[in-house]
Design an enzyme around this catalytic site. Structure first.
Site, PDB file in Angstrom:
ATOM      1  N   ARG A   1       0.838  -1.200   0.000  1.00  0.00           N
ATOM      2  CA  ARG A   1       0.000   0.000   0.000  1.00  0.00           C
ATOM      3  C   ARG A   1       0.871   1.247   0.000  1.00  0.00           C
ATOM      4  O   ARG A   1       1.852   1.326   0.734  1.00  0.00           O
ATOM      5  CB  ARG A   1      -0.904   0.010   1.240  1.00  0.00           C
ATOM      6  CG  ARG A   1      -1.820  -1.201   1.257  1.00  0.00           C
ATOM      7  CD  ARG A   1      -2.806  -1.172   2.403  1.00  0.00           C
ATOM      8  NE  ARG A   1      -3.623  -2.400   2.345  1.00  0.00           N
ATOM      9  CZ  ARG A   1      -4.574  -2.702   3.211  1.00  0.00           C
ATOM     10  NH1 ARG A   1      -4.855  -1.866   4.209  1.00  0.00           N
ATOM     11  NH2 ARG A   1      -5.256  -3.825   3.089  1.00  0.00           N
TER      12      ARG A   1
ATOM     13  N   ARG B   1       2.116   0.742  10.334  1.00  0.00           N
ATOM     14  CA  ARG B   1       1.726   1.186   8.994  1.00  0.00           C
ATOM     15  C   ARG B   1       2.900   1.071   8.039  1.00  0.00           C
ATOM     16  O   ARG B   1       3.786   1.919   8.016  1.00  0.00           O
ATOM     17  CB  ARG B   1       1.226   2.639   9.063  1.00  0.00           C
ATOM     18  CG  ARG B   1       0.446   3.102   7.838  1.00  0.00           C
ATOM     19  CD  ARG B   1      -0.128   4.494   8.025  1.00  0.00           C
ATOM     20  NE  ARG B   1      -1.113   4.538   9.091  1.00  0.00           N
ATOM     21  CZ  ARG B   1      -2.403   4.229   8.937  1.00  0.00           C
ATOM     22  NH1 ARG B   1      -2.848   3.908   7.768  1.00  0.00           N
ATOM     23  NH2 ARG B   1      -3.232   4.261   9.965  1.00  0.00           N
TER      24      ARG B   1
ATOM     25  N   GLU C   1      -6.366  -1.408  15.240  1.00  0.00           N
ATOM     26  CA  GLU C   1      -7.019  -2.315  14.296  1.00  0.00           C
ATOM     27  C   GLU C   1      -6.091  -3.467  13.899  1.00  0.00           C
ATOM     28  O   GLU C   1      -4.940  -3.252  13.542  1.00  0.00           O
ATOM     29  CB  GLU C   1      -7.418  -1.529  13.044  1.00  0.00           C
ATOM     30  CG  GLU C   1      -8.037  -2.405  11.968  1.00  0.00           C
ATOM     31  CD  GLU C   1      -8.104  -1.713  10.603  1.00  0.00           C
ATOM     32  OE1 GLU C   1      -8.080  -0.474  10.558  1.00  0.00           O
ATOM     33  OE2 GLU C   1      -8.169  -2.432   9.593  1.00  0.00           O
TER      34      GLU C   1
ATOM     35  N   SER D   1     -10.360  -6.347   9.814  1.00  0.00           N
ATOM     36  CA  SER D   1     -11.494  -5.599   9.310  1.00  0.00           C
ATOM     37  C   SER D   1     -12.364  -6.599   8.562  1.00  0.00           C
ATOM     38  O   SER D   1     -11.910  -7.204   7.600  1.00  0.00           O
ATOM     39  CB  SER D   1     -10.964  -4.522   8.355  1.00  0.00           C
ATOM     40  OG  SER D   1     -11.835  -3.442   8.301  1.00  0.00           O
TER      41      SER D   1
ATOM     42  N   ARG E   1       0.862  -6.918  12.437  1.00  0.00           N
ATOM     43  CA  ARG E   1       0.221  -6.315  13.603  1.00  0.00           C
ATOM     44  C   ARG E   1       0.013  -7.351  14.707  1.00  0.00           C
ATOM     45  O   ARG E   1       0.056  -7.019  15.892  1.00  0.00           O
ATOM     46  CB  ARG E   1      -1.104  -5.661  13.207  1.00  0.00           C
ATOM     47  CG  ARG E   1      -0.883  -4.386  12.391  1.00  0.00           C
ATOM     48  CD  ARG E   1      -2.152  -3.592  12.158  1.00  0.00           C
ATOM     49  NE  ARG E   1      -1.850  -2.384  11.380  1.00  0.00           N
ATOM     50  CZ  ARG E   1      -2.752  -1.473  11.053  1.00  0.00           C
ATOM     51  NH1 ARG E   1      -4.014  -1.623  11.431  1.00  0.00           N
ATOM     52  NH2 ARG E   1      -2.401  -0.399  10.365  1.00  0.00           N
TER      53      ARG E   1
END
Length: 423
Positions: A264, A279, A351, A354, A393
């Site tokens: 990303r 991130r 998070e 999702s 994560r």
RNA sequence: GGAGAGGUGGCCGAGUGGCUUAAGGUGCACGCCUGGAACGCGUGUGUACGCAAGUACCGUGAGUUCGAAUCUCACCCUCUCCGCCA
């Protein structure tokens, strides 16, 4: 993408739901204008084509008969008709492109159970599992643990690639691999998913079906001179497995678990989460993807969430589940649950998964259908997906939650078998 | 990268400008036949838009033509051989 007819007949509802997401709805008036024009043109051009088709058959017959002169007259007449058709077709194509541009950028309608809100602060907590661990010392964030133990090297990663990359060494790398195998084994052996290893580069048609294109190209890494993009999530290749296909109802639900790297650009997140593994431009993830009937997708979302939760429960990590509010909801989703794991080193929930239901939004864009048992007409499937889980994560959550006073990191009980192989 | 072959319905496969409304086969569904089945016979069998009439779709896109699965051009994909390569 929403059904054209649905937008036409429910314009105010679509506008209102776009508003809930904080999206301007003025393009919808343009939609109406083009849609009306399209229908008028379509009627006109189809009538002309009907005339031409009929005339073509007549010409064929006249030519083989005695009235050849009549055929010549008809050909002359059709020459003009064909010219008109060509002009109208061109005009129609332009309008179609305009309509397509609008329709492809209208987000999915949010479910009525989705709380109305502007951003993540309006998300609603729906449950908690476990408790915050108690430490007899101040717990460190994972980037300190990683550097102290010399198992995560951000500086050298920056040398290799730049900011938002990481280099895992020794125990961190091993733990990452253990977590990956644990997740895949859990989902395939206990939760009933089929493992799939897809391409990590996909074409623009695939990106369009799942909703990354045309609106979010800036978030993607593109391969120069190729119609190929690095996948931002396994959702893209796995959902596209059945693009332009019709499935059998008896095969549904189809459940895939897929481990892939994800890439990303993180455009627009400058300065956000610059420390640690949170991130990154590249990370790995085990993704769960489901294809279901329309009748079952609401329930399948709850089951999907439970499957994702099972990873954290077995790892003994405290977390909470939130329902994303309308303003925080992704473009293609009708409803999303985020699972947020507790990070003691940062005293925050972050998070880690999702889980979303997309209804037929992606299925329509990608033309993914199924044939109901004993029925003639096919219907669009519903697609769902969720992280099960983001491995990086999860790694940092284990590091922060399992850190010991001496600075070491304990191995969660459930991962012990994955550390046993020795040569 | 070079040379060649090919892409038609769920599948196989015919089809080089107009009775193609895509032949024929196979598969599938239903019916008849049967004690029950097989065989046989009959009927049906794609998608999108549209209330419908209809329109579009033979890898994709453009072109030629009154008319294209069929002719032209470009591109994509698959297969075979050569070269290169983990």
């Amino acid at each position: 993408m929403l059904e054209l007819r649905f937008i036409r007949e429910n314009l105010d509802l679509v506008k209102e739901k776009c508003g809930r997401r904080g999206m301007a709805a003025d393009r919808l008036d343009e939609f109406s204008r083009l849609d009306h024009k399209r229908l008028a043109l379509l009627t006109e051009v189809e009538a002309l084509k009907n005339i031409r088709n009929t005339a073509s058959k007549d010409i064929a017959m006249l030519k083989s008969g005695p009235e050849k002169a009549k055929a010549d007259a008809l050909i002359l007449e059709m020459r003009e008709t064909s010219r008109k058709i060509k002009d109208l077709d061109t005009e129609l194509a332009d309008i179609q492109i305009g309509l397509q541009e609008i329709v492809m950028t209208i987000p999915n309608l949010c479910d009525d159970s989705v709380p109305v809100g502007r951003n993540d602060s309006d998300n609603i907590e729906v449950k908690q599992w476990g408790e915050k661990p108690v430490f007899s010392f101040p717990p460190k964030p994972h980037w300190e643990l990683g550097e102290d133990l010399r198992i995560i090297d951000f500086e050298r990663a920056a040398k290799l690639s730049g900011a938002r990359f990481s280099l895992l060494t020794g125990f961190a790398s091993r733990l990452d691999r253990a977590l990956t195998n644990f997740m895949l084994d859990l989902h395939t052996q206990r939760n009933g998913y089929t493992e799939v290893l897809p391409p990590f580069l996909v074409n623009s048609a695939s990106m369009t079906a799942t909703g990354q294109l045309p609106k979010f190209e800036a978030d993607l890494f593109k391969i120069k001179d190729w119609d190929l993009y690095l996948i931002p999530t396994a959702e893209v290749p796995v959902t596209n497995i059945f693009r332009d296909e019709t499935l059998d109802e008896k095969d549904l639900p189809i459940k895939f678990a897929s481990f892939t790297p994800c890439f990303r650009s993180e455009a627009g997140s400058y300065g956000k989460d610059t420390r640690g593994l949170i991130r990154q431009h590249q990370f790995t993830k085990v993704e769960l993807v489901k294809f279901t009937t329309p009748e079952t997708s609401t329930r399948e979302l709850e089951l999907l969430l439970a499957d994702a939760e099972s990873v954290l429960q077995l790892l003994g990590l405290h977390y909470r589940v939130v329902t994303l509010c309308s303003g925080d909801l992704g473009f293609s989703a009708t409803k999303t649950y985020d699972i947020e794991v507790w990070l003691p080193g940062q005293q925050a929930y972050r998070e880690i998964s999702s889980c979303s239901n997309f209804l037929d939004f992606q299925a329509r864009r990608g033309s993914i259908r199924y044939r109901p048992e004993g029925q003639k007409k096919s219907r669009l499937v519903h697609t769902l997906n969720g992280s099960g889980l983001a491995v990086g994560r999860t790694l940092l959550a284990v590091m922060e939650n399992y850190q010991q006073e001496d600075g070491s990191i304990a191995v969660p009980k459930v991962l012990e078998p994955y550390f046993e192989t020795r040569f």
